[in-house]
Design a protein around this motif. Structure first.
Motif, short mmCIF file in Angstrom:
data_model
loop_
_atom_site.label_atom_id
_atom_site.label_comp_id
_atom_site.label_asym_id
_atom_site.label_seq_id
_atom_site.Cartn_x
_atom_site.Cartn_y
_atom_site.Cartn_z
N GLY A 114 9.95 8.86 5.35
CA GLY A 114 10.12 8.96 6.95
C GLY A 114 11.25 9.14 7.63
O GLY A 114 11.36 9.58 8.55
N ASP A 122 8.74 0.91 12.47
CA ASP A 122 8.89 -0.70 11.29
C ASP A 122 8.96 -1.00 10.76
O ASP A 122 9.68 -1.55 12.62
N VAL A 138 7.90 -2.89 13.88
CA VAL A 138 5.92 -3.90 14.32
C VAL A 138 5.97 -3.63 13.19
O VAL A 138 6.29 -2.54 12.07
N ASP A 139 4.83 -4.67 12.72
CA ASP A 139 4.14 -4.62 11.72
C ASP A 139 2.36 -3.66 12.26
O ASP A 139 2.18 -3.85 12.84
N ILE A 140 2.31 -2.25 11.61
CA ILE A 140 1.24 -1.82 12.41
C ILE A 140 0.51 -2.18 11.64
O ILE A 140 -0.91 -1.82 12.37
N ALA A 141 0.13 -2.99 10.69
CA ALA A 141 -0.82 -3.25 10.07
C ALA A 141 -1.37 -4.61 11.31
O ALA A 141 -2.67 -5.17 11.55
N ILE A 146 2.40 1.47 1.92
CA ILE A 146 2.44 1.01 0.88
C ILE A 146 2.14 1.47 -0.29
O ILE A 146 0.70 1.70 -0.59
N ARG A 165 -4.53 -5.57 2.61
CA ARG A 165 -3.20 -5.48 2.95
C ARG A 165 -2.62 -3.67 3.23
O ARG A 165 -2.72 -2.87 4.37
N ILE A 182 -3.06 -1.47 6.45
CA ILE A 182 -1.18 -0.82 7.00
C ILE A 182 -1.83 1.34 6.63
O ILE A 182 -1.13 2.04 7.28
N SER A 241 -0.57 11.75 3.05
CA SER A 241 -1.52 11.33 2.38
C SER A 241 -0.60 10.93 0.60
O SER A 241 0.13 10.33 1.04
N TYR A 285 -4.50 2.29 -3.37
CA TYR A 285 -3.41 2.39 -2.71
C TYR A 285 -4.70 4.31 -3.04
O TYR A 285 -4.68 4.78 -1.79
N PRO A 290 2.65 14.29 -0.76
CA PRO A 290 3.45 14.58 -1.45
C PRO A 290 3.04 13.63 -2.93
O PRO A 290 2.46 13.36 -3.13
N GLY A 291 4.02 15.03 -4.17
CA GLY A 291 3.99 14.02 -5.37
C GLY A 291 4.74 13.43 -5.02
O GLY A 291 5.38 12.21 -4.72
N VAL A 321 7.92 11.19 -4.90
CA VAL A 321 9.42 11.36 -4.49
C VAL A 321 10.33 10.47 -3.86
O VAL A 321 9.53 9.04 -4.42
N THR A 375 12.81 7.39 -3.49
CA THR A 375 12.23 6.86 -2.33
C THR A 375 12.71 5.31 -2.54
O THR A 375 12.46 5.29 -3.67
N GLY A 434 11.00 2.56 -2.15
CA GLY A 434 9.82 1.66 -1.74
C GLY A 434 8.96 2.42 -3.78
O GLY A 434 8.08 2.00 -4.17
N1 NAD Z 1 7.35 8.25 -2.58
C1 NAD Z 1 6.44 8.96 -2.95
O1 NAD Z 1 6.40 9.30 -4.52
C2 NAD Z 1 4.89 9.34 -2.28
C3 NAD Z 1 4.19 9.55 -2.79
C4 NAD Z 1 2.94 9.87 -2.11
C5 NAD Z 1 2.93 9.48 -0.82
N2 NAD Z 1 3.71 8.72 -0.05
C6 NAD Z 1 3.68 8.78 0.80
O2 NAD Z 1 4.71 8.85 2.02
C7 NAD Z 1 5.24 7.03 2.49
C8 NAD Z 1 5.96 7.10 2.47
O3 NAD Z 1 6.20 6.48 1.24
P1 NAD Z 1 7.40 6.64 1.28
O4 NAD Z 1 7.74 6.39 -0.47
O5 NAD Z 1 9.63 6.69 1.76
O6 NAD Z 1 7.77 4.62 1.09
P2 NAD Z 1 9.41 3.69 1.19
O7 NAD Z 1 8.58 1.98 1.16
O8 NAD Z 1 10.87 3.98 0.61
O9 NAD Z 1 9.02 4.33 2.86
C9 NAD Z 1 8.13 3.19 3.22
C10 NAD Z 1 8.62 3.17 4.94
O10 NAD Z 1 7.50 2.39 5.61
C11 NAD Z 1 8.05 1.00 6.26
N3 NAD Z 1 7.07 0.54 6.86
C12 NAD Z 1 5.96 -0.17 5.54
N4 NAD Z 1 4.93 -0.76 5.77
C13 NAD Z 1 4.75 -1.48 6.58
C14 NAD Z 1 4.34 -1.50 8.50
N5 NAD Z 1 3.31 -3.02 7.87
N6 NAD Z 1 4.11 -1.70 9.74
C15 NAD Z 1 5.76 -0.90 9.88
N7 NAD Z 1 6.64 -0.18 9.02
C16 NAD Z 1 5.68 -0.15 7.46
C17 NAD Z 1 9.09 0.95 4.99
O11 NAD Z 1 9.42 -0.20 6.36
C18 NAD Z 1 9.57 1.90 5.07
O12 NAD Z 1 11.03 1.48 5.88
C19 NAD Z 1 3.52 6.44 2.12
O13 NAD Z 1 2.43 6.77 3.37
C20 NAD Z 1 3.32 7.12 0.86
O14 NAD Z 1 1.78 6.72 0.44
C21 NAD Z 1 5.03 8.72 -1.00
#
Ligand code: NAD
Length: 269
Positions: A26, A44, A70-73, A101, A117, A121, A150, A164, A194-195, A197, A199, A201
């Motif tokens: 993001g 976020d 904000v907690d978007i949940a 998540i 959860r 989210i 996705s 998930y 995405p595959g 990545v 990050t 998370g």
């Molecule tokens: N990293 C990967 O390998 C990967 C692969 C496929 C899909 N994705 C998807 O990409 C998206 C981003 O993943 P990422 O790896 O950057 O994760 P990340 O955890 O590094 O970042 C996620 C961000 O979302 C925020 N967030 C989490 N819960 C939240 C909530 N309830 N309300 C508001 N903000 C919230 C977190 O604080 C964080 O800033 C996700 O939807 C994830 O499923 C990631």
């Protein structure tokens, strides 16, 4: 041809909401869309201080950015996100539903807490924020773009991520359902899968309580996994941000209800 490459990718004067835009994928998306000229509202769950790297980069490059914790949940907060974008920038043109998540858990250990959860989210918040933004776009009668992040796991489960995977399968179908209904308003809805990545998370996928042994086994498994990928590297947030820019831009004007796979070839193995 009636357009130029520059005009196709120019987002000057547009406003984009990016959920989960503080960091990771993001954060990369917020920076790339700002670079193309869009005003950015980052939404976020973390405190603003944790988003300052992303915010500072946008401001340094001359972009306009607002932050909302904000907690978007919490669905009762969804309308306030739309109100904030409208009061700060006057309009909403692009919504990137990125916040999500993902925690490893074998199906034999499935918990109701993680299920709720994750669904709240990854799927429920995405549906209700899309609804609110679509209504705002319809009111302004200028169309718009919704881009859902996705996952490759919505197409091929990688294991230990059943909750998930189900949420992301839902994201792919919601993308299609919204696309079918809102196309007549000039709104396109697509998702990016995405595959793997790199990050914050992804680094914490085993959860906060993982042992040293579990982390080491995970690291070794990842190194092995990367070698099997056709492109032989993990993705970077920028790889997903570039695909997002394409879907946010006029270059993708005739695409809706589809999935753009950005996975380094993962689906081929
Ligand atoms: N990293 C990967 O390998 C990967 C692969 C496929 C899909 N994705 C998807 O990409 C998206 C981003 O993943 P990422 O790896 O950057 O994760 P990340 O955890 O590094 O970042 C996620 C961000 O979302 C925020 N967030 C989490 N819960 C939240 C909530 N309830 N309300 C508001 N903000 C919230 C977190 O604080 C964080 O800033 C996700 O939807 C994830 O499923 C990631």
């Amino acid at each position: 041809m009636n357009s130029t490459v520059q005009s196709l990718f120019n987002l000057n004067g547009k406003t984009a909401i990016v959920t989960g835009g503080a960091m990771g994928i993001g954060g990369g998306i917020a920076k790339r869309l700002a670079e193309a000229g869009a005003n950015i509202l980052i939404v976020d769950i973390v405190e603003k201080g944790e988003a300052m790297d992303t915010i500072n980069e946008i401001v340094k490059a001359g972009g306009k950015v607002e932050y909302m914790q904000v907690d978007i949940a919490n669905i009762s907060k969804i309308d306030s996100i739309v109100e904030k974008a409208l009061s700060a920038f006057g309009d909403i043109d692009i919504l990137v539903n990125n916040a999500g998540i993902f925690k490893y858990l074998p199906v034999t250990y499935l918990t109701e807490e993680l299920w709720d959860r994750t669904m709240n989210i990854n799927l429920k918040a995405l549906a209700f924020l899309s609804k609110a933004v679509v209504n705002a776009m319809i009111a302004k009668q200028h169309g718009g773009r919704i881009i859902n992040i996705s996952s490759i796991d919505s197409l091929k489960p990688s294991g230990n991520l059943a909750t998930y995977d189900a949420s992301k399968g839902g994201v792919r179908m919601l993308t299609r359902s919204f696309a079918k209904e809102v196309g007549k308003h000039g709104i396109t809805v697509n998702d990016i899968a995405p595959g793997g990545v790199n990050t914050p998370g992804a680094a914490k996928i085993m959860g906060d309580n993982a042992s040293k042994e579990q982390m080491e086994a995970m690291k070794a498994g990842m190194e092995q996994f990367v070698k099997t990928l056709p492109l032989q590297r993990m993705g970077d947030p920028e790889d997903i941000a570039n695909a997002t820019l394409f879907l946010a831009s006029n270059a993708s004007a005739y695409m809706t209800g589809t999935t753009l796979v950005v996975d380094g070839g993962l689906l081929l193995i």
